[in-house]
Design an enzyme around this catalytic site. Structure first.
Site, PDB file in Angstrom:
ATOM      1  N   ALA A  23       0.802  -1.232   0.000  1.00 20.49           N
ATOM      2  CA  ALA A  23       0.000   0.000   0.000  1.00 20.49           C
ATOM      3  C   ALA A  23       0.837   1.285   0.000  1.00 20.49           C
ATOM      4  CB  ALA A  23      -0.937  -0.020   1.199  1.00 20.49           C
ATOM      5  N   CYS A 132       2.990 -12.112   3.633  1.00 19.44           N
ATOM      6  CA  CYS A 132       3.103 -11.234   2.472  1.00 19.44           C
ATOM      7  C   CYS A 132       4.334 -10.320   2.573  1.00 19.44           C
ATOM      8  CB  CYS A 132       1.831 -10.418   2.278  1.00 19.44           C
ATOM      9  SG  CYS A 132       1.740  -9.619   0.646  1.00 19.44           S
ATOM     10  N   ASP A 201      -3.673  -2.928   4.182  1.00 18.25           N
ATOM     11  CA  ASP A 201      -4.044  -2.132   3.000  1.00 18.25           C
ATOM     12  C   ASP A 201      -5.145  -1.159   3.354  1.00 18.25           C
ATOM     13  OD1 ASP A 201      -2.864  -4.771   1.727  1.00 18.25           O
ATOM     14  OD2 ASP A 201      -2.655  -3.111   0.329  1.00 18.25           O
ATOM     15  N   ASN A 211      -5.972  -6.891   4.561  1.00 13.95           N
ATOM     16  CA  ASN A 211      -4.573  -7.107   4.147  1.00 13.95           C
ATOM     17  C   ASN A 211      -4.539  -8.299   3.210  1.00 13.95           C
ATOM     18  OD1 ASN A 211      -1.735  -6.332   4.463  1.00 13.95           O
ATOM     19  ND2 ASN A 211      -1.475  -8.285   5.502  1.00 13.95           N
TER      20      ASN A 211
HETATM   21  C1  RUB Z   1       0.648  -6.206  -0.013  1.00 16.63           C
HETATM   22  C2  RUB Z   1       0.080  -6.279   1.373  1.00 16.63           C
HETATM   23  C3  RUB Z   1       0.832  -5.520   2.434  1.00 16.63           C
HETATM   24  C4  RUB Z   1       0.160  -4.168   2.635  1.00 16.63           C
HETATM   25  C5  RUB Z   1       1.009  -3.265   3.512  1.00 16.63           C
HETATM   26  O1  RUB Z   1      -0.257  -6.715  -0.977  1.00 16.63           O
HETATM   27  O2  RUB Z   1      -0.954  -6.849   1.631  1.00 16.63           O
HETATM   28  O3  RUB Z   1       0.806  -6.201   3.642  1.00 16.63           O
HETATM   29  O4  RUB Z   1      -0.019  -3.529   1.383  1.00 16.63           O
HETATM   30  O5  RUB Z   1       2.204  -2.941   2.883  1.00 16.63           O
HETATM   31  P1  RUB Z   1       0.133  -6.553  -2.533  1.00 16.63           P
HETATM   32  P2  RUB Z   1       3.008  -1.633   3.278  1.00 16.63           P
HETATM   33  O6  RUB Z   1       1.456  -7.201  -2.751  1.00 16.63           O
HETATM   34  O7  RUB Z   1      -0.983  -7.227  -3.274  1.00 16.63           O
HETATM   35  O8  RUB Z   1       0.176  -5.079  -2.824  1.00 16.63           O
HETATM   36  O9  RUB Z   1       3.295  -1.758   4.734  1.00 16.63           O
HETATM   37  O10 RUB Z   1       4.243  -1.654   2.420  1.00 16.63           O
HETATM   38  O11 RUB Z   1       2.130  -0.470   2.981  1.00 16.63           O
END
Ligand code: RUB
Length: 309
Positions: A23, A132, A201, A211
């Site tokens: 995100a 993830c 997310d 998420n």
């Molecule tokens: C990524 C995901 C991450 C969040 C948070 O999914 O679920 O846990 O986006 O990430 P995708 P951050 O790979 O489908 O984008 O902490 O970097 O914002």
């Protein structure tokens, strides 16, 4: 297609294809895209400039459905232009640049605070599980390592796009002992885990967290094993639309990501995210500290009242 929309189209394509994922990175890429648009604009009037910005916003919003941080950021930047008394397009473009830079600076500072607070939760000789790839989680673990904590990490592969491989590589580069498992082995290892930390997310007004698909199963496994489950997230992943009755839209991706040559009559479903209920979340670690998911709207009203405008 003119060069202005080229910058936006390219950014949107990279986001859609997961060349930019997570995100925060998605929001940062979208903001940079809008900044480029502002730098290159040849719009003859404020009205035309706003039309370009709105088109860019709609294209970027459509690139991934479940990204309120990107939406909050772009709305805030475009609102600044809308509300400005200024009519000169060059100066309005400067407003976009300055507002964007400030937003990115604040985002960076939030991330730093989250890492500082979250790292304190990590005990020496503990095992952390994550799912993830979240840049916020990696940053927290980096900070904990920097603070001299000794711990190891289990990370799930996160089918179908295997973002867990990104996490594993980053952690190894940081010198953190890391074990890689398939998603369905989560319960098998949960008894060895002291703490689960995942990113977000989206956060809804009820304090539920959206998420990567499978996060809610990790939370259930953690709950059953009595393992604390924490979410690390900037508050601006809160989706104000959920306050007014909307459900957070869950992006559904191409079935071919799961099975390229699936039998013709088979229905293959590929939701990218799922909802973890607040009851399974011990705390949300955000820039305001460690908060209960129940207090999210109150904290948002205090810290970011403009998201409700
Ligand atoms: C990524 C995901 C991450 C969040 C948070 O999914 O679920 O846990 O986006 O990430 P995708 P951050 O790979 O489908 O984008 O902490 O970097 O914002």
């Amino acid at each position: 297609m003119n060069s202005l929309s080229d910058a936006i189209q390219t950014t949107a394509k990279r986001i859609r294809r997961l060349e930019v994922q997570g995100a925060r990175s998605v929001a940062i890429a979208a903001i940079r895209g809008v900044q480029t648009l502002a730098e290159q604009t040849e719009a003859p009037s404020k009205k035309d400039f706003l039309r370009e910005l709105t088109k860019a916003k709609e294209t970027l919003f459509a690139s991934r459905a479940t990204e309120p941080l990107m939406r909050n950021a772009l709305r805030m930047i475009i609102n600044k232009v809308e509300k400005s008394e200024e009519r000169n397009v060059k100066r309005l473009a400067e407003t976009v640049t300055l507002t964007s830079e400030q937003f990115l600076k604040d985002l960076e500072e939030s991330n730093r605070k989250i890492a500082e607070i979250g790292a304190r939760r990590i005990k020496n000789h503990s095992t952390i599980l994550t799912h993830c790839h979240s840049s916020t989680v990696t940053n927290l673990l980096k900070r904990a390592k920097h603070d001299g904590k000794t711990f190891e990490v289990i990370c799930t592969e996160s089918r179908p796009a295997f973002q867990g491989q990104v996490t594993a590589k980053e952690l190894l580069e940081l010198g953190i002992k890391t074990t890689f498992i398939i998603d369905s082995a989560t319960r098998f290892f949960m008894n060895e885990v002291d703490l689960v930390v995942v990113g977000a997310d989206a956060i809804t007004s009820e304090g539920n967290v959206i998420n990567k698909i499978g996060t809610s199963i990790v939370a259930l496994a953690a709950h059953e094993a009595r393992t604390p489950f924490y979410v690390v997230s900037e508050l601006l992943k809160f989706d104000p639309a959920t306050m007014y009755g909307d459900y957070e839209k869950i992006e559904e991706r191409s079935p071919s990501e799961i099975w390229k040559d699936a039998p013709k009559d088979l229905e293959v479903r590929n939701p990218a995210f799922d909802v973890t209920r607040r009851d399974f979340i011990h705390g949300i670690i955000c820039e305001e500290g460690m908060i209960s998911p129940h207090s999210i709207t109150e904290v948002m009203h205090r810290k970011y009242p403009w998201v409700f405008e």
